[in-house]
Scaffold this motif. Structure first.
Motif, PDB file in Angstrom:
ATOM      1  N   ASN A  35       0.980  -1.380  -0.346  1.00 19.50           N
ATOM      2  CA  ASN A  35      -0.214  -0.169   0.009  1.00 19.50           C
ATOM      3  C   ASN A  35       0.725   1.057  -0.024  1.00 19.50           C
ATOM      4  O   ASN A  35       0.462   2.120  -0.520  1.00 19.50           O
ATOM      5  CB  ASN A  35      -1.067   0.177   1.269  1.00 19.50           C
ATOM      6  N   ASP A  36       1.994   1.784   0.500  1.00 16.10           N
ATOM      7  CA  ASP A  36       2.859   2.572   1.072  1.00 16.10           C
ATOM      8  C   ASP A  36       3.398   2.503  -0.474  1.00 16.10           C
ATOM      9  O   ASP A  36       3.759   4.030  -1.318  1.00 16.10           O
ATOM     10  CB  ASP A  36       3.874   2.345   1.600  1.00 16.10           C
ATOM     11  N   ARG A  37       3.619   1.679  -1.431  1.00 14.36           N
ATOM     12  CA  ARG A  37       4.229   2.039  -2.496  1.00 14.36           C
ATOM     13  C   ARG A  37       3.491   2.225  -3.682  1.00 14.36           C
ATOM     14  O   ARG A  37       3.290   2.981  -4.414  1.00 14.36           O
ATOM     15  CB  ARG A  37       4.813   0.586  -2.952  1.00 14.36           C
ATOM     16  N   ILE A  38       2.047   1.457  -3.582  1.00 18.56           N
ATOM     17  CA  ILE A  38       1.514   2.277  -4.641  1.00 18.56           C
ATOM     18  C   ILE A  38       0.616   3.865  -3.938  1.00 18.56           C
ATOM     19  O   ILE A  38       0.406   4.281  -5.726  1.00 18.56           O
ATOM     20  CB  ILE A  38      -0.190   1.098  -4.249  1.00 18.56           C
ATOM     21  N   LYS A  39       1.048   4.121  -3.218  1.00 20.65           N
ATOM     22  CA  LYS A  39       0.959   5.536  -2.556  1.00 20.65           C
ATOM     23  C   LYS A  39       1.996   6.573  -3.665  1.00 20.65           C
ATOM     24  O   LYS A  39       1.525   7.084  -3.506  1.00 20.65           O
ATOM     25  CB  LYS A  39       0.396   5.805  -1.028  1.00 20.65           C
ATOM     26  N   GLU A  40       3.034   6.245  -3.062  1.00 24.80           N
ATOM     27  CA  GLU A  40       4.413   6.093  -3.590  1.00 24.80           C
ATOM     28  C   GLU A  40       3.645   7.061  -5.070  1.00 24.80           C
ATOM     29  O   GLU A  40       4.726   7.433  -6.024  1.00 24.80           O
ATOM     30  CB  GLU A  40       5.212   5.534  -3.391  1.00 24.80           C
ATOM     31  N   TYR A  41       3.618   5.590  -6.018  1.00 26.48           N
ATOM     32  CA  TYR A  41       3.424   5.656  -7.509  1.00 26.48           C
ATOM     33  C   TYR A  41       1.955   6.735  -7.883  1.00 26.48           C
ATOM     34  O   TYR A  41       2.799   6.863  -8.628  1.00 26.48           O
ATOM     35  CB  TYR A  41       3.468   4.088  -7.911  1.00 26.48           C
TER      36      TYR A  41
END
Length: 97
Positions: A35-41
């Motif tokens: 979820n953190d990676r998705i938010k970053e993208y």
């Protein structure tokens, strides 16, 4: 320890899972990383489609895993070489006495 039922949220979708109690923390941490990676993208790229964001995450983590596996294989080979060299030194030492 037994299995427990948990709900994991990834990309705004809830997934009910049965997991071993020892794995619960790892699974929850993995979901948070995703979820953190998705938010970053979402923040850094003009991508809004969750499927595209999930695909980018999968590519990132698969690449990271493959790099780590390659590093482990290289290190294993280096360790094996060192053990072989040490074995040769010891064999030479003890055969010379």
């Amino acid at each position: 320890m037994g299995d427990i039922s948990i709900k994991i949220n990834i990309a705004d979708r809830v997934y009910p899972l049965k997991v071993n109690t020892e794995e619960e923390e790892i699974i929850r941490r993995a979901a948070k990383l995703i979820n953190d990676r998705i938010k970053e993208y979402q923040e850094n790229y003009a991508v809004k489609d969750k499927q595209d964001l999930l695909s980018m995450c999968v590519l990132h983590y698969a690449t990271t895993t493959l790099k780590a596996e390659k590093k482990v294989m290289v290190e294993d080979t280096e360790v094996s070489d060192k053990v072989y060299q040490l074995d040769q030194l010891l064999s030479n030492f003890f055969s010379g006495q």
